[in-house]
Design a protein around this motif. Structure first.
Motif, PDB file in Angstrom:
ATOM      1  N   VAL A 254      -9.939  -1.201 -40.905  1.00 28.73           N
ATOM      2  CA  VAL A 254     -10.277   0.056 -40.243  1.00 28.73           C
ATOM      3  C   VAL A 254      -9.017   0.595 -39.582  1.00 28.73           C
ATOM      4  CG1 VAL A 254     -11.686   1.202 -38.506  1.00 28.73           C
ATOM      5  CG2 VAL A 254     -12.638  -0.704 -39.813  1.00 28.73           C
ATOM      6  N   VAL A 255      -8.621   1.793 -39.972  1.00 31.64           N
ATOM      7  CA  VAL A 255      -7.450   2.438 -39.377  1.00 31.64           C
ATOM      8  C   VAL A 255      -7.921   3.251 -38.176  1.00 31.64           C
ATOM      9  CG1 VAL A 255      -5.599   4.100 -39.757  1.00 31.64           C
ATOM     10  CG2 VAL A 255      -6.280   2.543 -41.601  1.00 31.64           C
ATOM     11  N   PRO A 256      -7.420   2.944 -36.969  1.00 28.86           N
ATOM     12  CA  PRO A 256      -7.886   3.685 -35.790  1.00 28.86           C
ATOM     13  C   PRO A 256      -7.352   5.109 -35.751  1.00 28.86           C
ATOM     14  CG  PRO A 256      -6.165   2.115 -35.186  1.00 28.86           C
ATOM     15  CD  PRO A 256      -6.478   1.862 -36.629  1.00 28.86           C
ATOM     16  N   ASP A 257      -7.931   5.911 -34.873  1.00 28.92           N
ATOM     17  CA  ASP A 257      -7.542   7.321 -34.799  1.00 28.92           C
ATOM     18  C   ASP A 257      -6.143   7.529 -34.229  1.00 28.92           C
ATOM     19  OD1 ASP A 257      -7.983   6.717 -32.143  1.00 28.92           O
ATOM     20  OD2 ASP A 257      -9.738   8.006 -31.924  1.00 28.92           O
ATOM     21  N   SER A 258      -5.529   6.469 -33.698  1.00 28.35           N
ATOM     22  CA  SER A 258      -4.210   6.579 -33.081  1.00 28.35           C
ATOM     23  C   SER A 258      -3.067   6.535 -34.095  1.00 28.35           C
ATOM     24  CB  SER A 258      -4.017   5.438 -32.081  1.00 28.35           C
ATOM     25  OG  SER A 258      -4.167   4.175 -32.731  1.00 28.35           O
ATOM     26  N   VAL A 259      -3.325   6.030 -35.300  1.00 32.72           N
ATOM     27  CA  VAL A 259      -2.259   5.817 -36.289  1.00 32.72           C
ATOM     28  C   VAL A 259      -1.708   7.137 -36.801  1.00 32.72           C
ATOM     29  CG1 VAL A 259      -1.728   4.887 -38.580  1.00 32.72           C
ATOM     30  CG2 VAL A 259      -3.088   3.540 -36.966  1.00 32.72           C
ATOM     31  N   GLU A 260      -0.360   7.257 -36.743  1.00 29.56           N
ATOM     32  CA  GLU A 260       0.312   8.471 -37.163  1.00 29.56           C
ATOM     33  C   GLU A 260       1.119   8.292 -38.445  1.00 29.56           C
ATOM     34  OE1 GLU A 260       2.746   9.369 -33.815  1.00 29.56           O
ATOM     35  OE2 GLU A 260       1.054   9.801 -32.476  1.00 29.56           O
ATOM     36  N   GLU A 261       1.364   7.031 -38.841  1.00 27.36           N
ATOM     37  CA  GLU A 261       2.178   6.785 -40.028  1.00 27.36           C
ATOM     38  C   GLU A 261       1.758   5.479 -40.700  1.00 27.36           C
ATOM     39  OE1 GLU A 261       6.904   6.410 -41.312  1.00 27.36           O
ATOM     40  OE2 GLU A 261       6.336   6.507 -39.197  1.00 27.36           O
ATOM     41  N   ILE A 262       1.591   5.535 -42.018  1.00 24.30           N
ATOM     42  CA  ILE A 262       1.266   4.355 -42.821  1.00 24.30           C
ATOM     43  C   ILE A 262       2.283   4.274 -43.957  1.00 24.30           C
ATOM     44  CG2 ILE A 262      -0.433   3.240 -44.318  1.00 24.30           C
ATOM     45  CD1 ILE A 262      -2.628   4.679 -42.759  1.00 24.30           C
ATOM     46  N   GLY A 263       2.965   3.133 -44.058  1.00 18.60           N
ATOM     47  CA  GLY A 263       3.980   2.958 -45.091  1.00 18.60           C
ATOM     48  C   GLY A 263       3.375   2.653 -46.445  1.00 18.60           C
ATOM     49  N   GLU A 264       4.176   2.785 -47.486  1.00 19.94           N
ATOM     50  CA  GLU A 264       3.718   2.542 -48.855  1.00 19.94           C
ATOM     51  C   GLU A 264       3.222   1.107 -49.012  1.00 19.94           C
ATOM     52  OE1 GLU A 264       7.171   3.438 -51.163  1.00 19.94           O
ATOM     53  OE2 GLU A 264       6.607   5.549 -51.422  1.00 19.94           O
ATOM     54  N   GLY A 265       2.110   0.948 -49.699  1.00 20.71           N
ATOM     55  CA  GLY A 265       1.590  -0.372 -50.008  1.00 20.71           C
ATOM     56  C   GLY A 265       1.150  -1.181 -48.808  1.00 20.71           C
ATOM     57  N   ALA A 266       0.897  -0.509 -47.685  1.00 24.72           N
ATOM     58  CA  ALA A 266       0.514  -1.231 -46.470  1.00 24.72           C
ATOM     59  C   ALA A 266      -0.741  -2.059 -46.671  1.00 24.72           C
ATOM     60  CB  ALA A 266       0.322  -0.251 -45.315  1.00 24.72           C
ATOM     61  N   PHE A 267      -1.667  -1.557 -47.509  1.00 28.40           N
ATOM     62  CA  PHE A 267      -2.949  -2.247 -47.703  1.00 28.40           C
ATOM     63  C   PHE A 267      -3.156  -2.685 -49.154  1.00 28.40           C
ATOM     64  CE2 PHE A 267      -3.643   1.067 -44.352  1.00 28.40           C
ATOM     65  CZ  PHE A 267      -3.561   0.195 -43.280  1.00 28.40           C
ATOM     66  N   ALA A 268      -2.063  -2.907 -49.875  1.00 21.48           N
ATOM     67  CA  ALA A 268      -2.150  -3.411 -51.244  1.00 21.48           C
ATOM     68  C   ALA A 268      -2.403  -4.915 -51.180  1.00 21.48           C
ATOM     69  CB  ALA A 268      -0.864  -3.107 -52.003  1.00 21.48           C
ATOM     70  N   CYS A 269      -3.650  -5.267 -51.033  1.00 26.18           N
ATOM     71  CA  CYS A 269      -4.005  -6.656 -50.698  1.00 26.18           C
ATOM     72  C   CYS A 269      -4.100  -7.603 -51.889  1.00 26.18           C
ATOM     73  CB  CYS A 269      -5.315  -6.682 -49.918  1.00 26.18           C
ATOM     74  SG  CYS A 269      -5.167  -5.992 -48.258  1.00 26.18           S
ATOM     75  N   GLY A 270      -3.922  -7.105 -53.111  1.00 26.28           N
ATOM     76  CA  GLY A 270      -3.974  -7.983 -54.266  1.00 26.28           C
ATOM     77  C   GLY A 270      -2.721  -8.840 -54.376  1.00 26.28           C
ATOM     78  N   ASN A 271      -2.804  -9.868 -55.192  1.00 25.23           N
ATOM     79  CA  ASN A 271      -1.655 -10.736 -55.430  1.00 25.23           C
ATOM     80  C   ASN A 271      -1.750 -11.275 -56.854  1.00 25.23           C
ATOM     81  OD1 ASN A 271       0.665 -12.191 -55.092  1.00 25.23           O
ATOM     82  ND2 ASN A 271      -0.190 -13.681 -53.670  1.00 25.23           N
ATOM     83  N   TYR A 272      -0.627 -11.543 -57.456  1.00 26.55           N
ATOM     84  CA  TYR A 272      -0.609 -12.005 -58.843  1.00 26.55           C
ATOM     85  C   TYR A 272      -1.382 -13.313 -58.980  1.00 26.55           C
ATOM     86  CZ  TYR A 272       1.041 -13.489 -63.409  1.00 26.55           C
ATOM     87  OH  TYR A 272       1.097 -13.898 -64.716  1.00 26.55           O
ATOM     88  N   GLY A 273      -2.416 -13.307 -59.821  1.00 19.98           N
ATOM     89  CA  GLY A 273      -3.194 -14.509 -60.076  1.00 19.98           C
ATOM     90  C   GLY A 273      -4.217 -14.850 -59.017  1.00 19.98           C
ATOM     91  N   VAL A 274      -4.311 -14.040 -57.943  1.00 16.74           N
ATOM     92  CA  VAL A 274      -5.282 -14.293 -56.870  1.00 16.74           C
ATOM     93  C   VAL A 274      -6.117 -13.041 -56.663  1.00 16.74           C
ATOM     94  CG1 VAL A 274      -5.640 -14.981 -54.475  1.00 16.74           C
ATOM     95  CG2 VAL A 274      -3.667 -15.865 -55.741  1.00 16.74           C
ATOM     96  N   SER A 275      -7.423 -13.173 -56.740  1.00 11.71           N
ATOM     97  CA  SER A 275      -8.312 -12.020 -56.613  1.00 11.71           C
ATOM     98  C   SER A 275      -8.457 -11.606 -55.151  1.00 11.71           C
ATOM     99  CB  SER A 275      -9.688 -12.356 -57.191  1.00 11.71           C
ATOM    100  OG  SER A 275     -10.551 -11.246 -57.113  1.00 11.71           O
TER     101      SER A 275
END
Length: 424
Positions: A254-275
């Motif tokens: 959950v991104v709160p209402d205070s966040v002003e900047e999110i970098g690339e791939g911040a929430f790219a939670c996948g990983n090679y070979g791991v679901s």
């Protein structure tokens, strides 16, 4: 004389017989007469009596409606007249809404005794104490003073404009395994204002409690960690590139209402070979820049998709014009996807490593695609809405200098991703 008497007797006998005949004649039954037209109310129809028995009703039966009209008597349903408003509402029996916090009283609501109007007012005195979950107040995010602060944390100074120390940031964590890490709100008498880049990178941790003094989460701060639960406090203003990248154990963010900047791939939670088990991405209402739409996080200023997962549904209302870098990286739950009409660019590694992605539908509005956008997508076939010539007119942005020749089906035949492509 004898004849006269006989005559009198016979006359009397005839009179008696006459009376008897009158008394034995039965009364003829009354038959009601009814009008030929129908009389009706909201539920029944009938024929009204036209004789003196006006209260009699003939052939009375329930309406048989076809739509709003009775097929027998042609009665039509109409809306009930609106009752005139009463002069003033009367509210009694207020019910507490159980919404008080440690910062404010809650509310209570009552319904008007004469209509459906409701009234909500402050329930004075209902304000609560802190309620701690994992040693952090669920309302204001203040840490429990009795919280066991994590050992093994390393802190670095944060220098202000006047070269003075204005606070500290977490720079490293030395312990190998931790189910619960509580970051203190103060260190050496000053607030802990940040989590530095790579601070928890590749650490075997589960839950981290971030105090409401932290203003930033740095680049790859939790990348490759075993993190399963995190609450981003309302003090955080920026989340760095890859901050939670490859955190395959996170189920929701959950991104709160205070966040002003999110970098690339911040929430790219996948990983090679791991679901990845990430199924929920959302943004609190009131955020000035970001919005949560269909389990997607969208930068509304640049119309860029910056967060997504296997359950995401890309908005088709023009909200996005660019698929951001690393957005779906290593999302093995993704089997096919339609890029919405209006998207003009697909950035580097946007779908990299989506091993089960077999079909992607790309509209003619797309004008630029990074060469690494679909890297390591071995099953992929692209279905393009334009011609082969239009496909090769799309600019291919060189990011990783890869040349994976996926099959591309166009309206006038087939080609490959880079075949005879001068626009690189």
């Amino acid at each position: 004389m004898k004849r006269k008497i006989t005559s009198v007797v016979c006359a009397a006998a005839l009179a008696v017989c006459a009376v008897g005949f009158v008394a034995c004649d039965k009364e003829t039954p009354h038959e009601h007469s009814f009008s030929s037209g129908w009389t009706s109310d909201a539920t029944h129809h009938w024929h009204t009596a036209t004789c003196e028995h006006t209260d009699e009703q003939g052939d009375k039966a329930l309406h048989i409606f076809d739509g709003d009209k009775c097929i027998v008597c042609k009665y039509e349903e109409t809306e009930l007249p609106v009752e005139p408003e009463h002069d003033s509402h009367t509210f009694v029996n207020y019910v507490y809404n159980n919404d008080a916090t440690c910062e404010a009283d809650g509310t209570e609501t009552a319904k008007c005794t004469g209509c459906d109007e409701t009234d909500t007012r402050t329930k004075v005195g209902s304000r609560t104490d802190h309620i701690y979950v994992n040693y952090q107040c669920k309302f204001c995010e203040t840490l429990d003073p009795n919280a066991p602060i994590a050992q093994g944390l390393t802190f670095g100074e944060v220098i202000g404009e006047n070269t003075e120390v204005i606070g500290y940031e977490v720079t490293d964590y030395s312990a190998d395994v931790a189910d619960l890490i509580i970051i203190p709100s103060e260190y050496d008498g000053k607030p802990v204002v940040g989590i530095a880049g790579c601070a928890f990178d590749d650490k075997d941790i589960r839950t981290v409690v971030i105090p409401n003094t932290v203003e930033y989460i740095g680049i790859t701060a939790f990348r490759f960690s075993g993190l399963t639960s995190v609450r981003i406090p309302h003090s955080v203003k920026s989340i760095g590139v890859g901050a939670f990248m490859s955190c395959t154990g996170l189920t929701s963010i959950v991104v709160p209402d205070s966040v002003e900047e999110i970098g690339e791939g911040a929430f790219a939670c996948g990983n090679y070979g791991v679901s990845s088990v990430l199924t929920s991405l959302s943004v609190e209402e009131g955020n000035a820049r970001y919005a949560g739409i269909g389990n997607c996080i969208v930068d509304t200023q640049t119309k860029t998709l910056v967060g997504a997962c296997g359950t995401s549904v890309l908005p088709t209302d023009g909200s996005i014009e660019k698929i951001g870098a690393y957005t779906f990286m290593y999302c093995d739950k993704l089997t096919q996807i339609t890029i919405p009409n209006g998207v003009t660019e697909i950035d580097g590694s946007a779908f990299c490593g989506c091993e089960n992605l077999s079909i992607v539908y790309i509209p003619k509005t797309v004008a630029a695609i990074a060469d690494s956008a679909f890297m390591q997508c071995e099953k992929l076939v692209v279905e393009y809405a334009g011609t082969i010539e239009e496909w090769h007119a799309i600019r291919k942005i060189v990011v990783e200098d890869t040349r994976e020749e996926h099959k591309v089906k166009c309206t006038n035949g087939e080609t490959t991703f880079f075949e005879n492509n001068p626009n690189e």
